[in-house]
Scaffold this motif. Structure first.
Motif, PDB file in Angstrom:
ATOM      1  N   THR A   1     -18.446  37.179  78.368  1.00  0.00           N
ATOM      2  CA  THR A   1     -19.182  38.340  77.862  1.00  0.00           C
ATOM      3  C   THR A   1     -18.716  38.736  76.471  1.00  0.00           C
ATOM      4  O   THR A   1     -19.403  39.467  75.764  1.00  0.00           O
ATOM      5  CB  THR A   1     -19.018  39.551  78.805  1.00  0.00           C
ATOM      6  OG1 THR A   1     -17.625  39.832  78.972  1.00  0.00           O
ATOM      7  CG2 THR A   1     -19.639  39.254  80.168  1.00  0.00           C
TER       8      THR A   1
ATOM      9  N   SER B   1     -27.525  33.030  81.031  1.00  0.00           N
ATOM     10  CA  SER B   1     -27.205  32.262  82.240  1.00  0.00           C
ATOM     11  C   SER B   1     -28.408  31.489  82.782  1.00  0.00           C
ATOM     12  O   SER B   1     -28.266  30.360  83.264  1.00  0.00           O
ATOM     13  CB  SER B   1     -26.655  33.190  83.325  1.00  0.00           C
ATOM     14  OG  SER B   1     -25.388  33.696  82.945  1.00  0.00           O
TER      15      SER B   1
ATOM     16  N   HIS C   1     -20.868  29.235  77.918  1.00  0.00           N
ATOM     17  CA  HIS C   1     -22.031  29.971  77.418  1.00  0.00           C
ATOM     18  C   HIS C   1     -21.857  31.465  77.621  1.00  0.00           C
ATOM     19  O   HIS C   1     -21.075  31.921  78.471  1.00  0.00           O
ATOM     20  CB  HIS C   1     -23.303  29.514  78.141  1.00  0.00           C
ATOM     21  CG  HIS C   1     -23.275  29.783  79.623  1.00  0.00           C
ATOM     22  ND1 HIS C   1     -23.715  30.966  80.180  1.00  0.00           N
ATOM     23  CD2 HIS C   1     -22.836  29.023  80.657  1.00  0.00           C
ATOM     24  CE1 HIS C   1     -23.562  30.918  81.492  1.00  0.00           C
ATOM     25  NE2 HIS C   1     -23.026  29.752  81.808  1.00  0.00           N
ATOM     26  N   ASN C   2     -22.598  32.219  76.851  1.00  0.00           N
ATOM     27  CA  ASN C   2     -22.638  33.666  76.994  1.00  0.00           C
ATOM     28  C   ASN C   2     -23.336  34.020  78.310  1.00  0.00           C
ATOM     29  O   ASN C   2     -24.333  33.394  78.677  1.00  0.00           O
ATOM     30  CB  ASN C   2     -23.401  34.267  75.812  1.00  0.00           C
ATOM     31  CG  ASN C   2     -23.178  35.754  75.664  1.00  0.00           C
ATOM     32  OD1 ASN C   2     -23.385  36.522  76.592  1.00  0.00           O
ATOM     33  ND2 ASN C   2     -22.769  36.164  74.477  1.00  0.00           N
ATOM     34  N   SER C   3     -22.830  35.010  79.012  1.00  0.00           N
ATOM     35  CA  SER C   3     -23.423  35.388  80.300  1.00  0.00           C
ATOM     36  C   SER C   3     -24.862  35.876  80.160  1.00  0.00           C
ATOM     37  O   SER C   3     -25.630  35.842  81.125  1.00  0.00           O
ATOM     38  CB  SER C   3     -22.575  36.480  80.969  1.00  0.00           C
ATOM     39  OG  SER C   3     -22.486  37.627  80.141  1.00  0.00           O
ATOM     40  N   GLN C   4     -25.250  36.303  78.955  1.00  0.00           N
ATOM     41  CA  GLN C   4     -26.613  36.784  78.739  1.00  0.00           C
ATOM     42  C   GLN C   4     -27.645  35.664  78.792  1.00  0.00           C
ATOM     43  O   GLN C   4     -28.841  35.934  78.911  1.00  0.00           O
ATOM     44  CB  GLN C   4     -26.705  37.504  77.391  1.00  0.00           C
ATOM     45  CG  GLN C   4     -25.904  38.791  77.326  1.00  0.00           C
ATOM     46  CD  GLN C   4     -26.024  39.473  75.974  1.00  0.00           C
ATOM     47  OE1 GLN C   4     -26.566  38.915  75.025  1.00  0.00           O
ATOM     48  NE2 GLN C   4     -25.518  40.687  75.883  1.00  0.00           N
TER      49      GLN C   4
ATOM     50  N   ALA D   1     -28.798  28.513  80.693  1.00  0.00           N
ATOM     51  CA  ALA D   1     -27.661  27.621  80.940  1.00  0.00           C
ATOM     52  C   ALA D   1     -27.875  26.802  82.205  1.00  0.00           C
ATOM     53  O   ALA D   1     -27.486  25.627  82.270  1.00  0.00           O
ATOM     54  CB  ALA D   1     -26.376  28.431  81.043  1.00  0.00           C
ATOM     55  N   ASN D   2     -28.512  27.390  83.207  1.00  0.00           N
ATOM     56  CA  ASN D   2     -28.768  26.661  84.452  1.00  0.00           C
ATOM     57  C   ASN D   2     -29.651  25.438  84.227  1.00  0.00           C
ATOM     58  O   ASN D   2     -29.505  24.420  84.911  1.00  0.00           O
ATOM     59  CB  ASN D   2     -29.424  27.592  85.477  1.00  0.00           C
ATOM     60  CG  ASN D   2     -28.444  28.600  86.052  1.00  0.00           C
ATOM     61  OD1 ASN D   2     -27.238  28.351  86.095  1.00  0.00           O
ATOM     62  ND2 ASN D   2     -28.945  29.744  86.481  1.00  0.00           N
TER      63      ASN D   2
ATOM     64  N   ASP E   1     -19.142  25.469  85.403  1.00  0.00           N
ATOM     65  CA  ASP E   1     -19.843  26.512  84.649  1.00  0.00           C
ATOM     66  C   ASP E   1     -18.863  27.609  84.234  1.00  0.00           C
ATOM     67  O   ASP E   1     -18.203  28.218  85.078  1.00  0.00           O
ATOM     68  CB  ASP E   1     -20.956  27.090  85.528  1.00  0.00           C
ATOM     69  CG  ASP E   1     -21.808  28.115  84.796  1.00  0.00           C
ATOM     70  OD1 ASP E   1     -21.666  28.239  83.562  1.00  0.00           O
ATOM     71  OD2 ASP E   1     -22.615  28.790  85.457  1.00  0.00           O
TER      72      ASP E   1
ATOM     73  N   SER F   1     -18.787  31.114  81.929  1.00  0.00           N
ATOM     74  CA  SER F   1     -19.528  32.098  81.138  1.00  0.00           C
ATOM     75  C   SER F   1     -18.578  33.175  80.627  1.00  0.00           C
ATOM     76  O   SER F   1     -17.524  33.430  81.218  1.00  0.00           O
ATOM     77  CB  SER F   1     -20.641  32.738  81.975  1.00  0.00           C
ATOM     78  OG  SER F   1     -20.104  33.494  83.042  1.00  0.00           O
TER      79      SER F   1
ATOM     80  N   TYR G   1     -33.258  30.641  73.827  1.00  0.00           N
ATOM     81  CA  TYR G   1     -32.994  31.174  75.166  1.00  0.00           C
ATOM     82  C   TYR G   1     -34.052  32.216  75.530  1.00  0.00           C
ATOM     83  O   TYR G   1     -33.877  33.412  75.265  1.00  0.00           O
ATOM     84  CB  TYR G   1     -31.598  31.794  75.220  1.00  0.00           C
ATOM     85  CG  TYR G   1     -30.518  30.886  74.679  1.00  0.00           C
ATOM     86  CD1 TYR G   1     -30.240  29.669  75.290  1.00  0.00           C
ATOM     87  CD2 TYR G   1     -29.789  31.237  73.540  1.00  0.00           C
ATOM     88  CE1 TYR G   1     -29.261  28.822  74.787  1.00  0.00           C
ATOM     89  CE2 TYR G   1     -28.806  30.405  73.038  1.00  0.00           C
ATOM     90  CZ  TYR G   1     -28.546  29.194  73.661  1.00  0.00           C
ATOM     91  OH  TYR G   1     -27.577  28.363  73.155  1.00  0.00           O
TER      92      TYR G   1
END
Length: 306
Positions: free
Chosen positions: A181, A158, A153-156, A161-162, A177, A179, A112
């Protein structure tokens, strides 16, 4: 005739002059110490570098261990004025960039880039090291009809993830989607997804790779008849149903091709993220049985966990 021969010789001389500095300075490998998957990528990279005939490759890697000695290691590389560095892992890639701002870097095993704060640019090429969500869906559709897929997925991560959301949509499915935290939020998400989706793609990180979290996700997915999917083989060995992923062999092979391309041109290619051409797949047979599914005829699965 002699005049034409003179110009041909002159062109060859200039070609040697302009390619010699890049080749002469060499290609170096830098990686974090004691990471098994990094070792596998490095070994495969070296193997395929001989196939690609990468010039002046230093096959002895430089190891970093997050100690004060790392500065000495990086300075010793910088003194050699490398033309290209193959960096394995985000720590090595970031440290090389800090120590050598102008060097061309080909980097792998960075899942990521947004979260790692190491994005591709005019002097950096990333080798995609997670699997293809599109390839994954093409396989899963052979098991059952899939209309809508969730991505957890983890918001970190994002931004990354897109990319996978777009990949899923290109496979012809709707995407929801989700997300989080912290791991405490995953339970609430499962109350929301039930009845909405037929499969759930979970992106691996320090939270979702936790063994307790994996067990919880698999249990909830089986209860709600949602196929738990991944782009990481490790999650399948721990209970997830299916994964499509890039093997360390495929990553090393792709990295060798890109390094040869960069060495030949002297610059990073226009496409700053390169995807391995070969995807591997794995399946958990116990989870297959829990969903009362059968392996479709004609499907190729690289690894089946009992």
């Amino acid at each position: 005739m002699k005049r034409n021969l003179f110009f041909i010789v002159l062109v060859l001389i200039f070609a040697q002059i302009f390619t010699l500095p890049l080749y002469g300075q060499g290609v170096f490998i830098v990686q974090k110490k004691d990471v098994a998957s990094y070792e596998e990528v490095k070994n495969n990279f070296i193997q395929f570098s001989f196939v690609e005939q990468i010039p002046n490759l230093n096959t002895s890697p430089y190891y970093l261990d997050e100690s004060a000695k790392d500065s000495e290691v990086l300075n010793s590389i910088a003194e050699k004025k490398p033309s290209i560095v193959f960096a394995i892992g985000s720590y090595a890639a970031k440290k090389v960039r800090e120590a050598m701002p102008d060097v061309l870097i080909v980097a792998a095993m960075i899942y990521y880039p947004d979260a790692e704060k190491f994005s591709p640019n005019e002097k950096t090429v990333l080798i995609a090291s997670l699997g293809s969500a599109k390839d994954l869906m093409e396989q899963i559709k052979k098991f059952r009809k899939i209309k809508k897929v969730g991505i957890l997925h983890n918001s970190q991560i994002s931004d990354s993830a897109n990319l996978y959301i777009s990949d899923l949509k290109s496979a012809g499915v709707e995407v929801a989607d989700f997300s989080f935290t912290s791991k405490d939020e995953i339970q609430a998400i499962f109350q929301e997804v039930k009845g909405q989706i037929q499969a759930l793609l979970v992106l691996p990180d320090s939270v979702t790779l936790n063994s307790d979290v994996i067990r919880y996700i698999v249990t909830e997915c089986i209860s709600a008849d949602i196929l738990p999917l991944s782009l990481n083989d490790r999650m399948v060995s721990s209970g997830f149903f299916f994964a499509s992923y890039f093997s360390t062999e495929s990553i090393g092979k792709t990295a060798a091709k890109v390094v040869k391309e960069v060495a030949s041109s002297g610059k990073a290619p226009s496409d700053k993220i390169r995807f391995p051409s070969d995807s591997e797949s794995s399946m958990n047979k116990g989870t297959l049985n829990a969903f009362k599914l059968k392996i479709p005829s004609g499907i190729k699965i690289g690894v089946i966990y009992e």
